[in-house]
Scaffold this motif. Structure first.
Motif, PDB file in Angstrom:
ATOM      1  N   LEU A 207      26.548  41.138  41.241  1.00  0.00           N
ATOM      2  CA  LEU A 207      27.683  40.245  41.463  1.00  0.00           C
ATOM      3  C   LEU A 207      27.305  39.025  42.296  1.00  0.00           C
ATOM      4  O   LEU A 207      27.438  37.881  41.851  1.00  0.00           O
TER       5      LEU A 207
ATOM      6  N   ALA B 236      26.576  35.061  41.005  1.00  0.00           N
ATOM      7  CA  ALA B 236      27.655  34.155  41.394  1.00  0.00           C
ATOM      8  C   ALA B 236      27.121  32.945  42.145  1.00  0.00           C
ATOM      9  O   ALA B 236      27.590  31.817  41.943  1.00  0.00           O
TER      10      ALA B 236
ATOM     11  N   ALA C 176      30.114  41.746  36.235  1.00  0.00           N
ATOM     12  CA  ALA C 176      30.718  42.017  37.538  1.00  0.00           C
ATOM     13  C   ALA C 176      31.492  40.811  38.049  1.00  0.00           C
ATOM     14  O   ALA C 176      32.608  40.947  38.579  1.00  0.00           O
ATOM     15  N   GLU C 177      30.929  39.610  37.907  1.00  0.00           N
ATOM     16  CA  GLU C 177      31.631  38.398  38.346  1.00  0.00           C
ATOM     17  C   GLU C 177      32.871  38.158  37.485  1.00  0.00           C
ATOM     18  O   GLU C 177      33.913  37.724  37.995  1.00  0.00           O
ATOM     19  N   TYR C 178      32.765  38.427  36.192  1.00  0.00           N
ATOM     20  CA  TYR C 178      33.905  38.256  35.296  1.00  0.00           C
ATOM     21  C   TYR C 178      35.047  39.192  35.691  1.00  0.00           C
ATOM     22  O   TYR C 178      36.216  38.789  35.710  1.00  0.00           O
TER      23      TYR C 178
ATOM     24  N   SER D 168      35.542  40.376  38.697  1.00  0.00           N
ATOM     25  CA  SER D 168      36.057  39.855  39.961  1.00  0.00           C
ATOM     26  C   SER D 168      37.030  38.705  39.727  1.00  0.00           C
ATOM     27  O   SER D 168      38.090  38.624  40.371  1.00  0.00           O
TER      28      SER D 168
ATOM     29  N   ILE E  13      40.393  39.953  38.475  1.00  0.00           N
ATOM     30  CA  ILE E  13      41.204  40.621  39.492  1.00  0.00           C
ATOM     31  C   ILE E  13      41.756  39.629  40.511  1.00  0.00           C
ATOM     32  O   ILE E  13      42.939  39.647  40.846  1.00  0.00           O
ATOM     33  N   SER E  14      40.885  38.748  41.027  1.00  0.00           N
ATOM     34  CA  SER E  14      41.277  37.888  42.149  1.00  0.00           C
ATOM     35  C   SER E  14      41.915  36.576  41.736  1.00  0.00           C
ATOM     36  O   SER E  14      42.657  35.982  42.520  1.00  0.00           O
ATOM     37  N   THR E  15      41.635  36.094  40.532  1.00  0.00           N
ATOM     38  CA  THR E  15      42.125  34.770  40.131  1.00  0.00           C
ATOM     39  C   THR E  15      43.205  34.846  39.056  1.00  0.00           C
ATOM     40  O   THR E  15      44.332  34.377  39.241  1.00  0.00           O
TER      41      THR E  15
ATOM     42  N   TRP F 274      44.654  42.635  35.504  1.00  0.00           N
ATOM     43  CA  TRP F 274      44.159  43.962  35.855  1.00  0.00           C
ATOM     44  C   TRP F 274      43.877  44.807  34.614  1.00  0.00           C
ATOM     45  O   TRP F 274      43.013  45.683  34.633  1.00  0.00           O
TER      46      TRP F 274
ATOM     47  N   ALA G 246      40.405  43.735  33.416  1.00  0.00           N
ATOM     48  CA  ALA G 246      39.405  44.036  34.445  1.00  0.00           C
ATOM     49  C   ALA G 246      39.117  45.539  34.527  1.00  0.00           C
ATOM     50  O   ALA G 246      37.957  45.960  34.574  1.00  0.00           O
TER      51      ALA G 246
ATOM     52  N   SER H 230      35.720  47.463  33.506  1.00  0.00           N
ATOM     53  CA  SER H 230      35.066  48.286  34.530  1.00  0.00           C
ATOM     54  C   SER H 230      34.799  49.689  34.020  1.00  0.00           C
ATOM     55  O   SER H 230      33.708  50.243  34.217  1.00  0.00           O
TER      56      SER H 230
END
Length: 280
Positions: A216, A220, A231-233, A235, A238-240, A244, A247, A251
């Motif tokens: 990650l 990044a 992993a960055e995708y 993230s 989830i955060s931007t 869910w 994501a 996962s």
């Protein structure tokens, strides 16, 4: 007496077992549950993994970078480990110390150090331009090349230690016998060292590949958003974008793929022996 000792040993492992369940198993089960219930449901969530062009591109990038990282790491680590077993005891201790030093340095510090070295106005480009080797700065970072360099640098110490442990277990009498029969150094390496080190190479390859699939921080920072890995995708989702459903499905799929890789690797008798699970 033996059964009593085994009961005590089992009781001693209970706290660790409960902690593992609380910190690892339960969150993983929660992710699995969310992947089945979030959004429009399980079918819609997992079907995105096969219909979305964005997911296909991210998966392709991840596989490409991970396989390239694994191949380069194995070559570099094998050369280092092979050299270490032929060193004197004093030189070997120094080499082991040098291999261990990266473990004491944060992955963030290492990533920023590579940015300083590889950027357009960085140390490497500055040196090459100063020597007249190049007239324009090379694009060595914020792309797939930079990500691969950072990931290889991170994984080499792990692979070196795994391969070093394997190579030190090889019976040197076999090598001496091959030499006494007139085999040349290259023949000894190809016919003796490589086959006998195959379990170590297999374990190291599996270890590096599994780790690489979940990188990650390094992609990044060194990718600059241009080399997006799984992993960055996840993230970002989830955060931007707050997706869910996608994501958690991605996962879970990544977890299943890693599990399948390990299960397939353990079907090989050589790999089972390397992991200490061979038949007795």
């Amino acid at each position: 007496m033996s059964s009593r000792f085994e009961r005590y040993a089992l009781l001693l492992t209970l706290p660790a077992g409960i902690m593992v369940l609380a910190l690892y198993a339960l969150p993983i089960l929660q992710v699995l549950s969310l992947s089945l219930t979030e959004g429009k449901g399980a079918w819609a969530n997992y079907s995105q993994l096969f219909t979305s062009r964005a997911v296909a591109k991210v998966v392709g990038t991840t596989l490409n970078v991970s396989l390239l990282t694994t191949a380069i790491t194995l070559v570099v680590a094998y050369v280092i480990a092979f050299g270490m077993i032929h060193m004197t005891a004093r030189s070997r201790r120094i080499a082991l110390l040098m291999v261990s030093i990266p473990f004491w340095i944060s992955v963030l510090v290492r990533a920023f150090a590579w940015i300083t070295i590889l950027r357009s106005q960085g140390v490497l480009n500055g040196a090459l331009m100063g020597l007249g080797v190049i007239s324009q700065p090379l694009e060595l970072v914020y792309n797939r090349l930079g990500v691969t360099i950072g990931m290889v640098h991170y994984m080499v110490p792990f692979a070196v230690l795994l391969l070093y442990a394997n190579l030190t277990d090889i019976d040197r009498r076999i090598v001496q016998a091959a030499r006494s029969l007139g085999a040349r150094p290259l023949t000894v390496f190809l016919k003796v060292w490589l086959p006998l080190s195959a379990p170590g190479l297999g374990v190291a390859a599996l270890f590096v590949l599994v780790f690489s699939l979940g990188f990650l921080v390094t992609p990044a920072l060194l990718g600059g958003g241009k080399t997006l890995m799984i992993a960055e995708y996840i993230s970002v989702q989830i955060s931007t974008t707050r997706r869910w459903d996608l994501a958690t499905a991605l996962s879970t799929a990544l977890l299943i793929v890693v599990g399948l890789l390990i299960a397939l690797a353990l079907r090989s008798p050589t790999m089972r022996a390397a992991f200490g699970g061979g038949r007795r």
